[in-house]
Design an enzyme around this catalytic site. Structure first.
Site, PDB file in Angstrom:
ATOM      1  N   ARG A  69       0.841  -1.204   0.000  1.00 52.78           N
ATOM      2  CA  ARG A  69       0.000   0.000   0.000  1.00 52.78           C
ATOM      3  C   ARG A  69       0.875   1.253   0.000  1.00 52.78           C
ATOM      4  O   ARG A  69       1.960   1.265   0.556  1.00 52.78           O
ATOM      5  CB  ARG A  69      -0.905   0.033   1.225  1.00 52.78           C
ATOM      6  CG  ARG A  69      -2.111  -0.897   1.132  1.00 52.78           C
ATOM      7  CD  ARG A  69      -2.994  -0.780   2.360  1.00 52.78           C
ATOM      8  NE  ARG A  69      -2.284  -1.184   3.559  1.00 52.78           N
ATOM      9  CZ  ARG A  69      -1.745  -0.369   4.444  1.00 52.78           C
ATOM     10  NH1 ARG A  69      -1.861   0.942   4.305  1.00 52.78           N
ATOM     11  NH2 ARG A  69      -1.114  -0.844   5.489  1.00 52.78           N
ATOM     12  N   TYR A 197      -1.589  -3.537  -6.800  1.00 54.37           N
ATOM     13  CA  TYR A 197      -1.236  -4.342  -5.628  1.00 54.37           C
ATOM     14  C   TYR A 197      -2.248  -4.271  -4.490  1.00 54.37           C
ATOM     15  O   TYR A 197      -2.627  -3.172  -4.047  1.00 54.37           O
ATOM     16  CB  TYR A 197       0.134  -3.905  -5.075  1.00 54.37           C
ATOM     17  CG  TYR A 197       0.635  -4.918  -4.079  1.00 54.37           C
ATOM     18  CD1 TYR A 197       1.318  -6.050  -4.501  1.00 54.37           C
ATOM     19  CD2 TYR A 197       0.351  -4.775  -2.734  1.00 54.37           C
ATOM     20  CE1 TYR A 197       1.729  -7.007  -3.595  1.00 54.37           C
ATOM     21  CE2 TYR A 197       0.758  -5.731  -1.814  1.00 54.37           C
ATOM     22  CZ  TYR A 197       1.450  -6.839  -2.251  1.00 54.37           C
ATOM     23  OH  TYR A 197       1.846  -7.791  -1.359  1.00 54.37           O
ATOM     24  N   LYS A 206      -9.531  -2.752   1.667  1.00 54.08           N
ATOM     25  CA  LYS A 206      -9.288  -1.565   2.519  1.00 54.08           C
ATOM     26  C   LYS A 206     -10.139  -0.372   2.089  1.00 54.08           C
ATOM     27  O   LYS A 206     -10.644   0.374   2.922  1.00 54.08           O
ATOM     28  CB  LYS A 206      -7.810  -1.185   2.472  1.00 54.08           C
ATOM     29  CG  LYS A 206      -6.877  -2.313   2.809  1.00 54.08           C
ATOM     30  CD  LYS A 206      -7.081  -2.798   4.224  1.00 54.08           C
ATOM     31  CE  LYS A 206      -6.048  -3.868   4.551  1.00 54.08           C
ATOM     32  NZ  LYS A 206      -6.108  -4.296   5.935  1.00 54.08           N
ATOM     33  N   HIS A 226     -10.279  -2.813  11.535  1.00 57.64           N
ATOM     34  CA  HIS A 226      -9.150  -3.601  11.038  1.00 57.64           C
ATOM     35  C   HIS A 226      -8.882  -4.719  12.048  1.00 57.64           C
ATOM     36  O   HIS A 226      -7.904  -4.683  12.787  1.00 57.64           O
ATOM     37  CB  HIS A 226      -7.933  -2.667  10.898  1.00 57.64           C
ATOM     38  CG  HIS A 226      -6.774  -3.249  10.142  1.00 57.64           C
ATOM     39  ND1 HIS A 226      -5.495  -2.753  10.251  1.00 57.64           N
ATOM     40  CD2 HIS A 226      -6.701  -4.275   9.259  1.00 57.64           C
ATOM     41  CE1 HIS A 226      -4.685  -3.451   9.478  1.00 57.64           C
ATOM     42  NE2 HIS A 226      -5.390  -4.373   8.861  1.00 57.64           N
ATOM     43  N   SER A 248      -1.056  -3.510  10.292  1.00 62.07           N
ATOM     44  CA  SER A 248      -0.680  -4.367   9.170  1.00 62.07           C
ATOM     45  C   SER A 248       0.595  -5.156   9.488  1.00 62.07           C
ATOM     46  O   SER A 248       1.558  -4.588  10.022  1.00 62.07           O
ATOM     47  CB  SER A 248      -0.444  -3.513   7.932  1.00 62.07           C
ATOM     48  OG  SER A 248      -1.605  -2.754   7.663  1.00 62.07           O
ATOM     49  N   CYS A 250       1.128  -7.401  11.720  1.00 64.78           N
ATOM     50  CA  CYS A 250       1.405  -7.520  13.159  1.00 64.78           C
ATOM     51  C   CYS A 250       0.668  -8.698  13.807  1.00 64.78           C
ATOM     52  O   CYS A 250       0.473  -8.726  15.019  1.00 64.78           O
ATOM     53  CB  CYS A 250       1.083  -6.221  13.876  1.00 64.78           C
ATOM     54  SG  CYS A 250       2.245  -4.915  13.479  1.00 64.78           S
ATOM     55  N   ASP A 275      -8.852 -10.075   8.890  1.00 60.82           N
ATOM     56  CA  ASP A 275      -8.375  -8.706   8.618  1.00 60.82           C
ATOM     57  C   ASP A 275      -9.408  -7.618   8.906  1.00 60.82           C
ATOM     58  O   ASP A 275      -9.030  -6.530   9.315  1.00 60.82           O
ATOM     59  CB  ASP A 275      -7.931  -8.609   7.148  1.00 60.82           C
ATOM     60  CG  ASP A 275      -7.046  -7.400   6.863  1.00 60.82           C
ATOM     61  OD1 ASP A 275      -6.083  -7.181   7.635  1.00 60.82           O
ATOM     62  OD2 ASP A 275      -7.309  -6.674   5.889  1.00 60.82           O
ATOM     63  N   ARG A 366       2.663 -12.016  -0.530  1.00 57.55           N
ATOM     64  CA  ARG A 366       1.363 -12.440   0.015  1.00 57.55           C
ATOM     65  C   ARG A 366       0.826 -13.680  -0.688  1.00 57.55           C
ATOM     66  O   ARG A 366       1.175 -13.968  -1.833  1.00 57.55           O
ATOM     67  CB  ARG A 366       0.336 -11.306  -0.194  1.00 57.55           C
ATOM     68  CG  ARG A 366       0.714  -9.991   0.479  1.00 57.55           C
ATOM     69  CD  ARG A 366      -0.081  -9.751   1.721  1.00 57.55           C
ATOM     70  NE  ARG A 366       0.431  -8.634   2.508  1.00 57.55           N
ATOM     71  CZ  ARG A 366      -0.142  -8.234   3.646  1.00 57.55           C
ATOM     72  NH1 ARG A 366      -1.219  -8.830   4.106  1.00 57.55           N
ATOM     73  NH2 ARG A 366       0.378  -7.233   4.338  1.00 57.55           N
TER      74      ARG A 366
HETATM   75  P1  GTP Z   1      -2.089  -7.594   7.406  1.00 57.62           P
HETATM   76  O1  GTP Z   1      -2.593  -8.647   6.483  1.00 57.62           O
HETATM   77  O2  GTP Z   1      -0.991  -6.755   6.789  1.00 57.62           O
HETATM   78  O3  GTP Z   1      -3.152  -6.747   7.996  1.00 57.62           O
HETATM   79  O4  GTP Z   1      -1.262  -8.344   8.578  1.00 57.62           O
HETATM   80  P2  GTP Z   1      -1.620  -9.308   9.802  1.00 57.62           P
HETATM   81  O5  GTP Z   1      -1.894  -8.502  11.014  1.00 57.62           O
HETATM   82  O6  GTP Z   1      -2.639 -10.321   9.406  1.00 57.62           O
HETATM   83  O7  GTP Z   1      -0.201 -10.005  10.059  1.00 57.62           O
HETATM   84  P3  GTP Z   1       0.257 -11.541  10.016  1.00 57.62           P
HETATM   85  O8  GTP Z   1      -0.550 -12.424  10.921  1.00 57.62           O
HETATM   86  O9  GTP Z   1       0.331 -11.958   8.593  1.00 57.62           O
HETATM   87  O10 GTP Z   1       1.725 -11.458  10.632  1.00 57.62           O
HETATM   88  C1  GTP Z   1       2.748 -10.694  10.094  1.00 57.62           C
HETATM   89  C2  GTP Z   1       4.101 -11.208  10.541  1.00 57.62           C
HETATM   90  O11 GTP Z   1       4.170 -11.274  11.963  1.00 57.62           O
HETATM   91  C3  GTP Z   1       4.403 -12.602  10.017  1.00 57.62           C
HETATM   92  O12 GTP Z   1       5.742 -12.620   9.560  1.00 57.62           O
HETATM   93  C4  GTP Z   1       4.237 -13.481  11.222  1.00 57.62           C
HETATM   94  O13 GTP Z   1       5.049 -14.630  11.178  1.00 57.62           O
HETATM   95  C5  GTP Z   1       4.605 -12.553  12.387  1.00 57.62           C
HETATM   96  N1  GTP Z   1       3.895 -12.912  13.644  1.00 57.62           N
HETATM   97  C6  GTP Z   1       2.567 -13.177  13.778  1.00 57.62           C
HETATM   98  N2  GTP Z   1       2.247 -13.509  15.052  1.00 57.62           N
HETATM   99  C7  GTP Z   1       3.401 -13.460  15.757  1.00 57.62           C
HETATM  100  C8  GTP Z   1       3.730 -13.698  17.137  1.00 57.62           C
HETATM  101  O14 GTP Z   1       2.895 -14.038  17.966  1.00 57.62           O
HETATM  102  N3  GTP Z   1       5.039 -13.519  17.486  1.00 57.62           N
HETATM  103  C9  GTP Z   1       6.001 -13.153  16.581  1.00 57.62           C
HETATM  104  N4  GTP Z   1       7.241 -13.015  17.001  1.00 57.62           N
HETATM  105  N5  GTP Z   1       5.722 -12.917  15.260  1.00 57.62           N
HETATM  106  C10 GTP Z   1       4.454 -13.068  14.851  1.00 57.62           C
HETATM  107  C1  SPV Z   2      -2.702  -4.443   5.266  1.00 61.26           C
HETATM  108  O1  SPV Z   2      -1.748  -3.768   4.804  1.00 61.26           O
HETATM  109  O2  SPV Z   2      -3.224  -4.179   6.376  1.00 61.26           O
HETATM  110  C2  SPV Z   2      -3.210  -5.614   4.524  1.00 61.26           C
HETATM  111  C3  SPV Z   2      -2.650  -5.892   3.199  1.00 61.26           C
HETATM  112  O3  SPV Z   2      -4.086  -6.301   5.020  1.00 61.26           O
HETATM  113  S1  SPV Z   2      -3.323  -4.872   1.946  1.00 61.26           S
HETATM  114  O4  SPV Z   2      -4.534  -5.520   1.441  1.00 61.26           O
HETATM  115  O5  SPV Z   2      -2.334  -4.734   0.882  1.00 61.26           O
HETATM  116  O6  SPV Z   2      -3.671  -3.580   2.492  1.00 61.26           O
HETATM  117 MN    MN Z   3      -4.707  -5.551   7.038  1.00 63.60          MN
END
Ligand code: GTP
Ligand code: SPV
Ligand code: MN
Length: 524
Positions: A69, A197, A206, A226, A248, A250, A275, A366
């Site tokens: 983004r 993207y 979003k 979110h 994002s 996290c 999400d 992704r």
């Molecule tokens: P968006 O799709 O961008 O909104 O992200 P999201 O919040 O769904 O994040 P996601 O669960 O994909 O995690 C992002 C990164 O954080 C990945 O590389 C995970 O492996 C890492 N991660 C997730 N949970 C944990 C955790 O409990 N501990 C640690 N150390 N890393 C984590």
């Molecule tokens: C985020 O950035 O919080 C996502 C991925 O979930 S995107 O759809 O590219 O915004």
């Molecule tokens: Mn997101």
């Protein structure tokens, strides 16, 4: 085509402006998906993955300047600047009309304009919303087929109503300098130009389900957040639903499909969404959440059989992989998946070995995958009324200071915890510096379609609507020691925190004391 004249009039206007060679109305059928997939394979834009290991899965490489983004060129175009507030980029509708709209003139010459009717939310739910995305990217169409409920189903749901979101998208020439993502909250309209993207281009996500929907939710008295939604089942078979907002990249996808550690016998989790959550109070005074999406657009790096087996299983068929590495046998690879193969092609299409200085997969690479394939998908994930929420979590990525879990003392105190959240920036947006802490209230900084102050007020008002709103908690899985090692094991072990939260919801367990001990052990 549709007989809905509000739709056809707008599509005709956009056709006149963009001048595509052809207009294709998507019906959402398997035959249509196969046709588009074959087209991208023939053009070399898709690469078929190993049929035995990754059946019906494809690799796509986006333009290297278009990998996440772009918040700097994301605008809220409300009538009044004060309605966009201090945290959003503002463009007046008139200025957008003169500065941005001309970019679409003739932009689809030599291309096909796809018309994608879509529903955000379960089919037939009174809380679902219909939108239309016009796009000149077949890759975007195939992603939307996974992420939303598209085609005839959406036309049927809309009927003759004029209540739909209008999304006009063109990749243009993919030039960063012409890129702009504009939102008109008062007229339910989105213009996205110059990016193919994720959150810039899959407009149901979003742009619609957060920025437009958050403004609509404020007007109508609900919440568009979110947030992931998950159910936690205790050994007695009672399921508690939790919604959690993390910025994002996290940890939402991970927590949404987390597998409890073996030591927690009899506990299991159910995934509802990873999400976005749309939440409103039911007649019983409880807060109910639906997941507006139909798929996951998940971060690949860090996803492994150890950290998120359910995501791997979900994405092992019928999925699109964007900007990951690929080996000679057409198996995908990314950092954190497991041992690196001796030889790979990296996300840019260049040869790569484990000695290469660059990453094989882009940090924001992704997978796009159908939620229905998730082994932990909740039997209630498409319930039209949603699932009742017992607790809300706000969390960020903080190497220091912020403890593992804190319990709010009241709804308003919880709103304060959410509103004061900070988090280290990640690779999910291109124009933030990864690692630097930024204030990201409720993980909505990039997604709130109106004034952030009004947003906080709306949250406070939502707490006044019922006698017993859900309990609110602050969490942080990402504390590190002086050597940069995570102090908390995270992933499956996060269920231990959820378990404690559920105890607290039931009026049992000690207030934050056990967690306080962990904080002290970590030299708070
Ligand atoms: P968006 O799709 O961008 O909104 O992200 P999201 O919040 O769904 O994040 P996601 O669960 O994909 O995690 C992002 C990164 O954080 C990945 O590389 C995970 O492996 C890492 N991660 C997730 N949970 C944990 C955790 O409990 N501990 C640690 N150390 N890393 C984590
Ligand atoms: C985020 O950035 O919080 C996502 C991925 O979930 S995107 O759809 O590219 O915004
Ligand atoms: Mn997101």
């Amino acid at each position: 085509m549709t007989g809905n004249s509000a739709v056809t009039t707008w599509v005709d206007e956009c056709v006149k402006l963009c001048k595509p060679d052809k207009v294709h109305w998507c019906d959402g059928s398997d035959a249509e998906r196969d046709m588009l997939t074959k087209m991208l394979l023939d053009r070399g834009e898709f690469q078929r993955l190993n049929e035995a290991n990754w059946p019906n899965c494809y690799l796509y490489r986006s333009d290297p300047t278009d990998v996440a983004r772009t918040e700097k060129v994301t605008y809220i175009c409300s009538e009044k600047e004060s309605d966009a507030g201090p945290t959003n980029n503002y463009l007046s509708p008139a200025q957008a009309q003169t500065d941005i709209l001309p970019r679409y003139a003739g932009a689809m010459k030599g291309r096909t304009m796809y018309v994608i009717p879509y529903v955000m939310g379960p089919l037939g739910s009174p809380y679902s919303k219909v939108g239309f995305q016009l796009t000149d990217s077949a890759y975007v169409v195939l992603n939307m087929f996974i992420m939303a409920r598209v085609g005839k189903r959406a036309l049927d749901q809309l009927g003759s109503s004029a209540d739909f979101v209008k999304g006009l998208h063109s990749i243009g020439e993919l030039l960063p300098e012409t890129r702009a993502i504009c939102h008109f909250p008062e007229r339910n309209e989105i213009w996205s130009f110059g990016s193919g993207y994720g959150g810039n281009a899959l407009l149901g996500k979003k742009c619609h389900a957060l920025r437009i929907a958050s403004a609509q939710a404020r007007r109508e008295g609900w919440l568009a957040e979110h947030m992931l939604i998950l159910g936690l089942e205790n050994p007695e078979g009672k399921v508690y639903y939790i919604a959690a907002a993390f910025p994002s990249a996290c940890g939402k996808t991970n927590l949404a499909m987390v597998i409890p550690p073996a030591a927690l016998k009899g506990w299991r989790t159910w995934t509802v969404g990873d999400d976005i959550a749309w939440m409103r109070y039911g007649k019983d005074g409880r807060l109910y959440a639906i997941n507006p999406e139909a798929g996951f657009f998940g971060v690949a790096p860090g996803t492994s059989a150890k950290t998120n087996l359910n995501a791997l299983k979900t994405a092992s068929a019928n999925s699109i992989f964007t900007n990951v590495g690929v080996d000679e046998n057409q198996n995908v690879w990314w950092e954190g998946l497991g041992p690196a193969p001796a030889k790979l092609t990296d996300w840019k299409g260049n040869p790569w070995t484990p000695d290469s200085p660059e990453k094989a997969a882009h940090p924001n690479s992704r997978f796009t995958t159908p939620a229905s394939q998730c082994p932990s998908i909740s039997p209630h994930w498409e319930d039209p009324e949603g699932v009742p929420i017992s607790a809300i979590l706000f969390g960020g990525r903080r190497a220091s200071l912020v403890p593992l879990v804190v319990e709010s003392t009241s709804w308003n105190n919880g709103v304060l915890i959410g509103a004061s959240m900070g988090s280290e920036a990640t690779a999910a947006a291109t124009d933030t510096k990864a690692g630097t802490i930024r204030h990201d209230p409720m993980a909505m900084l990039p997604f709130c379609g109106y004034h952030m102050g009004d947003y906080f007020q709306h949250w406070i008002d939502m707490g006044k609507k019922v006698a017993n709103p859900p309990k609110i908690y602050g969490v942080n899985w990402f504390r590190q020691d002086e050597n940069g090692k995570f102090l908390w094991p995270g992933f499956g072990d996060n269920v231990r925190v959820l378990q404690w939260i559920i105890d607290r919801v039931e009026g049992k367990g000690e207030p934050s004391k056990p967690r306080l001990e962990i904080c002290l052990a970590n030299k708070t």
